[in-house]
Write a protein that holds these residues in place. Structure first.
Motif, PDB file in Angstrom:
ATOM      1  N   ASP A  33     -19.712 -37.891   5.229  1.00 40.93           N
ATOM      2  CA  ASP A  33     -18.623 -37.856   4.246  1.00 40.93           C
ATOM      3  C   ASP A  33     -17.316 -37.394   4.892  1.00 40.93           C
ATOM      4  OD1 ASP A  33     -20.289 -38.703   2.191  1.00 40.93           O
ATOM      5  OD2 ASP A  33     -20.630 -36.682   1.411  1.00 40.93           O
ATOM      6  N   ARG A  34     -17.380 -36.311   5.652  1.00 48.93           N
ATOM      7  CA  ARG A  34     -16.177 -35.770   6.297  1.00 48.93           C
ATOM      8  C   ARG A  34     -15.616 -36.738   7.330  1.00 48.93           C
ATOM      9  NH1 ARG A  34     -19.348 -31.113   6.895  1.00 48.93           N
ATOM     10  NH2 ARG A  34     -19.207 -31.332   9.153  1.00 48.93           N
ATOM     11  N   MET A  35     -16.503 -37.297   8.152  1.00 47.29           N
ATOM     12  CA  MET A  35     -16.054 -38.234   9.186  1.00 47.29           C
ATOM     13  C   MET A  35     -15.442 -39.489   8.563  1.00 47.29           C
ATOM     14  SD  MET A  35     -16.504 -37.080  12.303  1.00 47.29           S
ATOM     15  CE  MET A  35     -16.463 -38.592  13.251  1.00 47.29           C
ATOM     16  N   PHE A  36     -16.051 -39.981   7.488  1.00 46.30           N
ATOM     17  CA  PHE A  36     -15.510 -41.164   6.833  1.00 46.30           C
ATOM     18  C   PHE A  36     -14.106 -40.883   6.310  1.00 46.30           C
ATOM     19  CE2 PHE A  36     -14.737 -44.161   3.417  1.00 46.30           C
ATOM     20  CZ  PHE A  36     -15.094 -45.363   4.007  1.00 46.30           C
ATOM     21  N   SER A  37     -13.898 -39.679   5.777  1.00 47.52           N
ATOM     22  CA  SER A  37     -12.567 -39.299   5.293  1.00 47.52           C
ATOM     23  C   SER A  37     -11.545 -39.290   6.426  1.00 47.52           C
ATOM     24  CB  SER A  37     -12.604 -37.913   4.648  1.00 47.52           C
ATOM     25  OG  SER A  37     -13.399 -37.936   3.498  1.00 47.52           O
ATOM     26  N   LEU A  38     -12.000 -38.926   7.617  1.00 45.06           N
ATOM     27  CA  LEU A  38     -11.095 -38.839   8.764  1.00 45.06           C
ATOM     28  C   LEU A  38     -10.864 -40.172   9.467  1.00 45.06           C
ATOM     29  CD1 LEU A  38     -12.426 -35.539  10.378  1.00 45.06           C
ATOM     30  CD2 LEU A  38     -10.235 -35.862   9.215  1.00 45.06           C
ATOM     31  N   VAL A  39     -11.927 -40.931   9.696  1.00 43.93           N
ATOM     32  CA  VAL A  39     -11.827 -42.121  10.552  1.00 43.93           C
ATOM     33  C   VAL A  39     -12.138 -43.427   9.838  1.00 43.93           C
ATOM     34  CG1 VAL A  39     -12.337 -40.768  12.618  1.00 43.93           C
ATOM     35  CG2 VAL A  39     -14.199 -41.941  11.447  1.00 43.93           C
ATOM     36  N   GLY A  40     -12.512 -43.362   8.570  1.00 47.49           N
ATOM     37  CA  GLY A  40     -12.832 -44.586   7.841  1.00 47.49           C
ATOM     38  C   GLY A  40     -14.175 -45.156   8.276  1.00 47.49           C
ATOM     39  N   ASP A  41     -14.292 -46.459   8.235  1.00 45.67           N
ATOM     40  CA  ASP A  41     -15.585 -47.106   8.497  1.00 45.67           C
ATOM     41  C   ASP A  41     -15.815 -47.396   9.984  1.00 45.67           C
ATOM     42  OD1 ASP A  41     -13.809 -49.171   8.769  1.00 45.67           O
ATOM     43  OD2 ASP A  41     -14.814 -50.514   7.362  1.00 45.67           O
ATOM     44  N   ARG A  42     -15.483 -46.478  10.813  1.00 51.22           N
ATOM     45  CA  ARG A  42     -15.748 -46.616  12.253  1.00 51.22           C
ATOM     46  C   ARG A  42     -17.156 -46.063  12.515  1.00 51.22           C
ATOM     47  NH1 ARG A  42     -10.722 -44.344  15.359  1.00 51.22           N
ATOM     48  NH2 ARG A  42     -11.888 -45.191  17.102  1.00 51.22           N
ATOM     49  N   TRP A  43     -18.152 -46.868  12.140  1.00 49.30           N
ATOM     50  CA  TRP A  43     -19.550 -46.444  12.128  1.00 49.30           C
ATOM     51  C   TRP A  43     -20.028 -45.987  13.499  1.00 49.30           C
ATOM     52  CZ3 TRP A  43     -19.545 -45.641   7.392  1.00 49.30           C
ATOM     53  CH2 TRP A  43     -19.079 -46.562   6.457  1.00 49.30           C
ATOM     54  N   ASN A  44     -19.591 -46.640  14.568  1.00 49.41           N
ATOM     55  CA  ASN A  44     -20.008 -46.225  15.914  1.00 49.41           C
ATOM     56  C   ASN A  44     -19.536 -44.816  16.235  1.00 49.41           C
ATOM     57  OD1 ASN A  44     -21.457 -48.508  16.770  1.00 49.41           O
ATOM     58  ND2 ASN A  44     -19.558 -49.585  17.254  1.00 49.41           N
ATOM     59  N   LEU A  45     -18.317 -44.511  15.840  1.00 49.89           N
ATOM     60  CA  LEU A  45     -17.770 -43.180  16.080  1.00 49.89           C
ATOM     61  C   LEU A  45     -18.539 -42.129  15.286  1.00 49.89           C
ATOM     62  CD1 LEU A  45     -15.499 -41.627  17.518  1.00 49.89           C
ATOM     63  CD2 LEU A  45     -14.092 -42.030  15.501  1.00 49.89           C
ATOM     64  N   ILE A  46     -18.825 -42.422  14.041  1.00 50.34           N
ATOM     65  CA  ILE A  46     -19.587 -41.489  13.193  1.00 50.34           C
ATOM     66  C   ILE A  46     -20.998 -41.314  13.742  1.00 50.34           C
ATOM     67  CG2 ILE A  46     -20.518 -41.091  10.876  1.00 50.34           C
ATOM     68  CD1 ILE A  46     -18.041 -42.669   9.807  1.00 50.34           C
ATOM     69  N   ALA A  47     -21.646 -42.414  14.100  1.00 48.39           N
ATOM     70  CA  ALA A  47     -23.018 -42.349  14.626  1.00 48.39           C
ATOM     71  C   ALA A  47     -23.088 -41.547  15.919  1.00 48.39           C
ATOM     72  CB  ALA A  47     -23.566 -43.757  14.842  1.00 48.39           C
ATOM     73  N   GLY A  48     -22.031 -41.549  16.698  1.00 50.69           N
ATOM     74  CA  GLY A  48     -21.997 -40.783  17.932  1.00 50.69           C
ATOM     75  C   GLY A  48     -22.084 -39.283  17.711  1.00 50.69           C
TER      76      GLY A  48
END
Length: 73
Positions: A33-48
């Motif tokens: 939730d927090r990462m999505f708020s910061l970077v949007g749908d950059r799934w690779n970045l969140i998954a990292g």
């Protein structure tokens, strides 16, 4: 070739409607939730940031969550 893209769309739709096969802890859900708020749908970045989870796992989780929250309204 047209049949392949149509089949691919059907598979994706079925995956989205189905239950996610990967489970997430409450901490992981909060981080997504927090990462999505910061970077949007950059799934690779969140998954990292979440060991053992792929970008596809995160995207399926988010899509299922979005569909679930939109039906509760």
């Amino acid at each position: 070739m047209e049949e392949d893209s149509e089949t691919s769309s059907n598979v994706t739709s079925q995956d989205i409607r189905g239950t996610p096969t990967t489970t997430f802890s409450e901490d992981e859900e909060n981080l997504i939730d927090r990462m999505f708020s910061l970077v949007g749908d950059r799934w690779n970045l969140i998954a990292g940031r979440i060991p053992g989870k792929s970008a596809e796992d995160i995207k399926k989780y988010w899509t299922a969550k979005s569909i679930s929250s939109s039906t509760k309204k």
